[in-house]
Write an enzyme that holds these catalytic residues in place. Structure first.
Site, mmCIF file in Angstrom:
data_model
loop_
_atom_site.group_PDB
_atom_site.id
_atom_site.type_symbol
_atom_site.label_atom_id
_atom_site.label_comp_id
_atom_site.label_asym_id
_atom_site.label_seq_id
_atom_site.Cartn_x
_atom_site.Cartn_y
_atom_site.Cartn_z
ATOM 1 N N ARG A 62 63.971 36.679 60.296
ATOM 2 C CA ARG A 62 63.398 35.435 59.795
ATOM 3 C C ARG A 62 64.469 34.357 59.727
ATOM 4 O O ARG A 62 65.645 34.646 59.643
ATOM 5 C CB ARG A 62 62.808 35.646 58.394
ATOM 6 C CG ARG A 62 61.536 36.455 58.370
ATOM 7 C CD ARG A 62 61.065 36.682 56.932
ATOM 8 N NE ARG A 62 60.997 35.436 56.202
ATOM 9 C CZ ARG A 62 61.608 35.202 55.025
ATOM 10 N NH1 ARG A 62 62.302 36.137 54.451
ATOM 11 N NH2 ARG A 62 61.507 34.025 54.450
ATOM 12 N N LYS A 121 67.891 46.375 50.922
ATOM 13 C CA LYS A 121 66.858 46.116 51.925
ATOM 14 C C LYS A 121 66.641 47.336 52.819
ATOM 15 O O LYS A 121 67.584 47.874 53.398
ATOM 16 C CB LYS A 121 67.270 44.902 52.764
ATOM 17 C CG LYS A 121 66.251 44.516 53.815
ATOM 18 C CD LYS A 121 66.436 43.073 54.239
ATOM 19 C CE LYS A 121 65.650 42.744 55.495
ATOM 20 N NZ LYS A 121 65.538 41.308 55.745
ATOM 21 N N ARG A 249 66.503 35.111 46.016
ATOM 22 C CA ARG A 249 67.317 36.242 45.538
ATOM 23 C C ARG A 249 67.215 36.306 44.026
ATOM 24 O O ARG A 249 67.246 35.288 43.363
ATOM 25 C CB ARG A 249 68.804 36.081 45.914
ATOM 26 C CG ARG A 249 69.042 35.733 47.321
ATOM 27 C CD ARG A 249 69.781 36.667 48.213
ATOM 28 N NE ARG A 249 70.192 37.969 47.828
ATOM 29 C CZ ARG A 249 70.030 39.023 48.615
ATOM 30 N NH1 ARG A 249 69.382 38.925 49.749
ATOM 31 N NH2 ARG A 249 70.507 40.179 48.271
HETATM 32 C C1 BTN Z 1 63.920 39.910 58.731
HETATM 33 O O1 BTN Z 1 64.158 40.703 57.827
HETATM 34 O O2 BTN Z 1 64.487 38.810 58.789
HETATM 35 C C2 BTN Z 1 62.897 40.295 59.770
HETATM 36 C C3 BTN Z 1 63.419 41.309 60.733
HETATM 37 C C4 BTN Z 1 62.411 41.686 61.813
HETATM 38 C C5 BTN Z 1 63.026 42.570 62.880
HETATM 39 C C6 BTN Z 1 62.022 43.112 63.841
HETATM 40 S S1 BTN Z 1 62.698 44.362 64.866
HETATM 41 C C7 BTN Z 1 61.269 44.350 65.888
HETATM 42 C C8 BTN Z 1 60.871 42.892 66.031
HETATM 43 N N1 BTN Z 1 61.581 42.280 67.127
HETATM 44 C C9 BTN Z 1 62.446 41.348 66.710
HETATM 45 O O3 BTN Z 1 63.207 40.682 67.444
HETATM 46 N N2 BTN Z 1 62.374 41.221 65.383
HETATM 47 C C10 BTN Z 1 61.404 42.113 64.800
#
Ligand code: BTN
Length: 257
Positions: A62, A121, A249
């Site tokens: 994100r 996390k 947070r």
């Molecule tokens: C976050 O915590 O910021 C979100 C992470 C999301 C990661 C997943 S892995 C599969 C899919 N492909 C990506 O490039 N991102 C999501």
């Protein structure tokens, strides 16, 4: 990791009756499963697809962050389907809720959609949408830590599923979460977030804690609204935060800001 270890057929059998044309694809490597499914959606490919990658070379998180993972250490997949809910708000919370409920009673949710266990996390979710010629498609990306690994540059080290479920593999985790997640998306399309509010609240790790946000707000987290907004009691009154383009947070327990 051989492709045979992935439960592609079992998932397909569970999901196909709910979603005609559903396909499951396992790839040894891709830049990002979200990027690939967004490219396909923009190119007019609307078939519901579960795309798993054993390795991502450009995993995205994100807010423009990078999602780093190593094969076997994490489960990385995305799900794409035509999607037309009346109201999209709360969708990413619903996705987190489904994953948490499929994984373990101790998995908490940190608004909007991080999976947390004991202040660390466990996984993250990236929800994107493409709209082409009046049709909309949702792409839900999930990254779950399976085995512990050191990550540089994070102040809180992440946790991993295998820390409390020793021996669990990425394919086993996928088998647990995939079909319930698809069912959740289909339910959400008709009923939205409101019926899920209490279940989210039961896992809300921020509730009743003082928090601060990346856009400078701070206050006491009161829980989430019926549309999935984070409700903050601030000095200026109750603030409903809708944007997921902020990070939140908790203050450490001993801090008294
Ligand atoms: C976050 O915590 O910021 C979100 C992470 C999301 C990661 C997943 S892995 C599969 C899919 N492909 C990506 O490039 N991102 C999501």
């Amino acid at each position: 990791m051989s492709h045979k270890t992935w439960p592609a057929e079992a998932i397909w059998e569970q999901v196909y009756p709910l979603l005609p044309n559903f396909t499951v694809e396992i790839l040894p490597e891709i830049d990002s499963t979200n990027s690939e499914l967004m490219r396909r959606a923009r190119a007019g490919q609307h078939e519901p697809t579960l795309l798993v990658a054993e390795r991502q070379t450009a995993g995205r998180g994100r807010m423009g962050r990078v999602w780093q993972s190593q094969p076997g250490d994490s489960l990385t997949f995305s799900l794409s389907l035509p999607f037309a809910p009346k109201d999209w708000s709360g969708l990413s919370l619903a996705v987190g809720l489904s994953l948490a409920e499929s994984l373990h009673p101790q998995v908490g949710l940190k608004w909007p959609n991080d999976l947390w266990v004991q202040e660390r996390k466990l996984g993250g979710i990236l929800v994107e949408a493409a709209s082409m010629g009046g049709r909309s498609q949702v792409v839900v990306g999930v990254g779950l830590n399976i085995r512990p690994r050191p990550v540089e540059g994070l102040n809180t080290p992440p946790t991993a599923l295998a820390e409390w479920q020793p021996g669990i593999s990425a394919p086993q985790a996928l088998a647990r979460v995939a079909a319930p997640l698809i069912q959740m998306l289909l339910d959400f399309e008709t009923t939205g977030f409101a019926p899920l509010q209490a279940r989210f609240e039961a896992r809300d790790v921020l509730k009743n804690r003082r928090v601060h946000t990346s856009d400078g707000a701070q206050g006491l987290a009161l829980g989430v609204s019926q549309s999935g907004a984070l409700r903050l009691q601030t000095d200026a009154g109750v603030l409903d935060m809708h944007s997921s383009e902020v990070s939140v947070r908790p203050f450490p327990a001993e801090d008294k800001p």
